[in-house]
Design a protein around this motif. Structure first.
Motif, PDB file in Angstrom:
ATOM      1  N   GLN A 173     -13.430 -16.032   8.239  1.00  0.00           N
ATOM      2  CA  GLN A 173     -13.238 -15.142   9.382  1.00  0.00           C
ATOM      3  C   GLN A 173     -14.582 -14.545   9.770  1.00  0.00           C
ATOM      4  O   GLN A 173     -15.353 -14.112   8.905  1.00  0.00           O
ATOM      5  CB  GLN A 173     -12.268 -14.023   9.018  1.00  0.00           C
ATOM      6  CG  GLN A 173     -12.051 -13.003  10.125  1.00  0.00           C
ATOM      7  CD  GLN A 173     -10.997 -11.981   9.757  1.00  0.00           C
ATOM      8  OE1 GLN A 173      -9.853 -12.060  10.165  1.00  0.00           O
ATOM      9  NE2 GLN A 173     -11.391 -10.995   8.961  1.00  0.00           N
ATOM     10  N   THR A 174     -14.875 -14.540  11.060  1.00  0.00           N
ATOM     11  CA  THR A 174     -16.144 -14.037  11.571  1.00  0.00           C
ATOM     12  C   THR A 174     -15.884 -12.917  12.569  1.00  0.00           C
ATOM     13  O   THR A 174     -15.085 -13.085  13.492  1.00  0.00           O
ATOM     14  CB  THR A 174     -16.939 -15.158  12.268  1.00  0.00           C
ATOM     15  OG1 THR A 174     -17.102 -16.254  11.365  1.00  0.00           O
ATOM     16  CG2 THR A 174     -18.298 -14.664  12.718  1.00  0.00           C
TER      17      THR A 174
ATOM     18  N   GLU B  63     -25.331 -14.675   9.210  1.00  0.00           N
ATOM     19  CA  GLU B  63     -25.121 -13.241   9.333  1.00  0.00           C
ATOM     20  C   GLU B  63     -25.994 -12.654  10.434  1.00  0.00           C
ATOM     21  O   GLU B  63     -25.614 -11.669  11.073  1.00  0.00           O
ATOM     22  CB  GLU B  63     -25.411 -12.548   7.995  1.00  0.00           C
ATOM     23  CG  GLU B  63     -24.390 -12.896   6.917  1.00  0.00           C
ATOM     24  CD  GLU B  63     -24.652 -12.147   5.627  1.00  0.00           C
ATOM     25  OE1 GLU B  63     -25.678 -11.427   5.554  1.00  0.00           O
ATOM     26  OE2 GLU B  63     -23.847 -12.269   4.693  1.00  0.00           O
TER      27      GLU B  63
ATOM     28  N   HIS C 200     -18.630 -11.917   7.560  1.00  0.00           N
ATOM     29  CA  HIS C 200     -17.769 -13.035   7.203  1.00  0.00           C
ATOM     30  C   HIS C 200     -16.854 -12.674   6.033  1.00  0.00           C
ATOM     31  O   HIS C 200     -17.257 -11.978   5.113  1.00  0.00           O
ATOM     32  CB  HIS C 200     -18.606 -14.262   6.814  1.00  0.00           C
ATOM     33  CG  HIS C 200     -19.566 -14.703   7.876  1.00  0.00           C
ATOM     34  ND1 HIS C 200     -20.925 -14.601   7.745  1.00  0.00           N
ATOM     35  CD2 HIS C 200     -19.335 -15.203   9.113  1.00  0.00           C
ATOM     36  CE1 HIS C 200     -21.512 -15.049   8.840  1.00  0.00           C
ATOM     37  NE2 HIS C 200     -20.579 -15.410   9.690  1.00  0.00           N
ATOM     38  N   THR C 201     -15.620 -13.163   6.131  1.00  0.00           N
ATOM     39  CA  THR C 201     -14.636 -12.976   5.069  1.00  0.00           C
ATOM     40  C   THR C 201     -13.881 -14.278   4.878  1.00  0.00           C
ATOM     41  O   THR C 201     -13.503 -14.929   5.859  1.00  0.00           O
ATOM     42  CB  THR C 201     -13.629 -11.864   5.430  1.00  0.00           C
ATOM     43  OG1 THR C 201     -14.333 -10.679   5.763  1.00  0.00           O
ATOM     44  CG2 THR C 201     -12.677 -11.604   4.261  1.00  0.00           C
ATOM     45  N   ARG C 202     -13.670 -14.679   3.628  1.00  0.00           N
ATOM     46  CA  ARG C 202     -12.877 -15.871   3.359  1.00  0.00           C
ATOM     47  C   ARG C 202     -11.438 -15.463   3.042  1.00  0.00           C
ATOM     48  O   ARG C 202     -11.194 -14.492   2.319  1.00  0.00           O
ATOM     49  CB  ARG C 202     -13.473 -16.693   2.221  1.00  0.00           C
ATOM     50  CG  ARG C 202     -14.805 -17.335   2.599  1.00  0.00           C
ATOM     51  CD  ARG C 202     -15.300 -18.325   1.567  1.00  0.00           C
ATOM     52  NE  ARG C 202     -16.583 -18.903   1.966  1.00  0.00           N
ATOM     53  CZ  ARG C 202     -16.728 -20.009   2.669  1.00  0.00           C
ATOM     54  NH1 ARG C 202     -15.636 -20.694   3.049  1.00  0.00           N
ATOM     55  NH2 ARG C 202     -17.916 -20.475   2.982  1.00  0.00           N
ATOM     56  N   LEU C 203     -10.485 -16.197   3.604  1.00  0.00           N
ATOM     57  CA  LEU C 203      -9.073 -15.908   3.378  1.00  0.00           C
ATOM     58  C   LEU C 203      -8.265 -17.185   3.566  1.00  0.00           C
ATOM     59  O   LEU C 203      -8.790 -18.208   4.026  1.00  0.00           O
ATOM     60  CB  LEU C 203      -8.580 -14.818   4.334  1.00  0.00           C
ATOM     61  CG  LEU C 203      -8.774 -15.048   5.844  1.00  0.00           C
ATOM     62  CD1 LEU C 203      -7.604 -15.814   6.438  1.00  0.00           C
ATOM     63  CD2 LEU C 203      -8.920 -13.707   6.565  1.00  0.00           C
TER      64      LEU C 203
END
Length: 531
Positions: free
Chosen positions: A80-81, A116, A277-280
């Protein structure tokens, strides 16, 4: 010969359908899925997971079996950005003071999924629609050197293109690929007066704050991104005028005529994006009805409808939950009822049927794209897709719109079903909305699978209702906002026509010996087709 029906005949037809498809059932599904409890079903949230569990339970009640190695869920890994509020774009014109735009005011961006911090600098070159279509003797890049430059383009594609082809070339991802392949380092999507009137800027900024998502492969590599041009920015109307300068009005007039002329603008831009950024993970929900024919049962028709919506955003008139009643609790409700109808048949149809509730459609059709690239059955065994999205449940209609019907013989099958039901198939009255690439049928098309999306019609049973005007107002005032909820006026019986039509079309596809195929020399067949 076309068949035209009276309101009385249509009422009888709907009454007959209601014996199998029940407005009460569709209302029950939508009441749960679009409730505040689920907080807008945003991808990766608890509310979405509750919705997914509900769909899996309804699949089981319909007699389906789990479609992912004995499980209902196909977990999709995402990155996710979200763009940081400190992101800016600076416009530099010789002889004038630099103009710095701030994100979510003068421009929007979903950020850069690969970095980033992103800095892009270069001369800005205007490239019309940013379309290169050799088959149609159209090329916005002809004679234009964009290597190392920032390309500025308008959404859409030439009006002279056929509906589905126009939609294909309007795809932002396709435009990014075209610009990247020519060496561009940045892409600015402009906003015309017509665009601004059709889609309120406040809605665009509200949704952009949510960011975007891309699925990742087994190695964790982000898919669906051009590495050399991994982020874009979109300008509001005022910012577009500032960028185009004294040429703005002339370019707007050219755009209205359908022939914007590419040119240098005499301006440079510096784009500074900061991204988090997040990973899910978030699941597609997959149910399977096995076919009864010993040969055809190894081929699969896919029904699809997206389960996600926007979730929670900045409030509109005090409400921050985007319930997504029409978009797309309605499509999920209809797909569940179609699954129930198939499950109640004395014998299943010849081909097997997959019922696919997708995640992350609102993030760019990501869940459907993941399934199309990682199918739960062999890719070559997927023969067709029937997509169901955002039923306009304001009034009952005597017609439907079959998006994509001109590309494959699914169109002829749809026409036959319409004749049997005594209804009309109306041409898409809003081609500028390019819906062929904006819903989950498009990833299937890109994998060579004929697909169709049957949309609500525009000829109301009540002749005093102007559904064109009603739909335009709904898109402007309720679409992708908290106002698409259960409090809006809803004609629950209006969903029965699409439910019956999509069921009959799927039954025809599942029982015909020959799988659907692209029309001779069709653009999509040539570009993506496998047969």
């Amino acid at each position: 010969m076309k068949r035209f029906v009276t309101a009385a005949f249509l009422s009888l037809s709907l009454a007959a359908s209601a014996a199998d498809f029940r407005a009460e059932a569709i209302r029950a599904h939508m009441t749960f899925l679009a409730s505040d409890l689920l907080e807008g079903r945003a991808t990766g949230t608890r509310g979405y997971q509750i919705a997914a569990e509900y769909v899996a339970a309804q699949y089981a009640l319909a007699g389906l079996e789990p479609g992912v190695d004995g499980k209902w869920f196909q977990d999709v890994p995402f990155i996710q950005t979200v763009a940081d509020p400190a992101s800016t774009v600076t416009i530099v014109r010789k002889g004038a003071a630099p103009l710095t735009l701030t994100i979510f005011d003068g421009f929007t961006s979903s950020g850069d999924p690969l970095r980033e911090e992103t800095r892009i600098e270069g001369e800005v070159v205007f490239a019309g629609f940013g379309v290169s279509a050799p088959d149609h003797r159209y090329d916005d890049y002809a004679g234009l050197d964009v290597k190392g430059k920032v390309v500025a383009i308008f959404p859409g594609a030439p009006k002279s293109f056929s509906n589905a082809v126009r939609a294909h070339y309007s795809s932002t991802l396709n435009k990014v690929r075209m610009a990247a392949s020519r060496g561009a380092v940045g892409l600015i999507i402009l906003n015309s007066p017509e665009d601004a009137a059709r889609s309120p800027w406040e809605r665009s900024t509200r949704q952009a704050r949510l960011g975007t998502m891309h699925w990742t492969d087994r190695e964790g590599v982000v898919r669906g991104v051009a590495p050399s041009l991994s982020s874009t920015v979109t300008f509001g109307l005022e910012s577009t005028r500032n960028l185009l300068g004294s040429q703005a009005n002339a370019i707007f007039r050219e755009l209205e005529s359908g022939k914007p002329r590419p040119r240098r603008l005499g301006v440079e831009a510096r784009i500074d994006l900061r991204s988090a950024h997040t990973r899910l993970t978030s699941p597609n929900v997959v149910g399977l009805l096995r076919g009864s024919d010993p040969e055809l049962r190894n081929e699969y028709l896919v029904y699809s409808a997206h389960l996600d919506h926007l979730g929670i955003t900045e409030p509109v008139d005090g409400d921050s939950i985007n319930n997504g009643a029409f978009d797309n609790a309605s499509g999920i409700a209809v797909m569940i009822e179609i699954a129930r109808r198939f499950g109640s048949l004395p014998e299943p149809p010849g081909r097997s049927i997959i019922f696919l509730a997708t995640t992350a459609e609102e993030k760019g059709l990501r869940g459907a794209d993941y399934f199309a690239n990682n199918p739960t059955v062999p890719l070559d065994a997927l023969v067709a897709n029937i997509n169901i999205d955002m039923l306009m449940m304001t009034h009952r209609t005597r017609d439907l719109v079959a998006i994509g019907s001109e590309t494959s013989d699914l169109g002829e099958m749809a026409s036959q079903v319409a004749a049997e039901m005594g209804i009309e198939l109306t041409p898409d009255p809003f081609p500028e909305e390019v819906v062929f690439v904006r819903s989950d049928q498009y990833p299937f098309v890109q994998r060579g699978i004929p697909a169709i999306y049957v949309d609500s019609g525009y000829r109301a049973v009540d002749p005093d209702i102007d559904l064109h005007a009603v739909t335009k107002a709904w898109l402007r005032e309720r679409y992708h906002s908290p106002k698409d909820d259960l409090q809006q006026p809803i004609d629950w019986s209006s969903a029965l026509l699409i439910a019956e039509f999509d069921f009959r079309l799927g039954l025809a596809v599942a029982n015909r010996r020959e799988p659907p195929g692209w029309k001779p020399d069709d653009f999509f067949g040539r570009t993506f087709g496998r047969r």
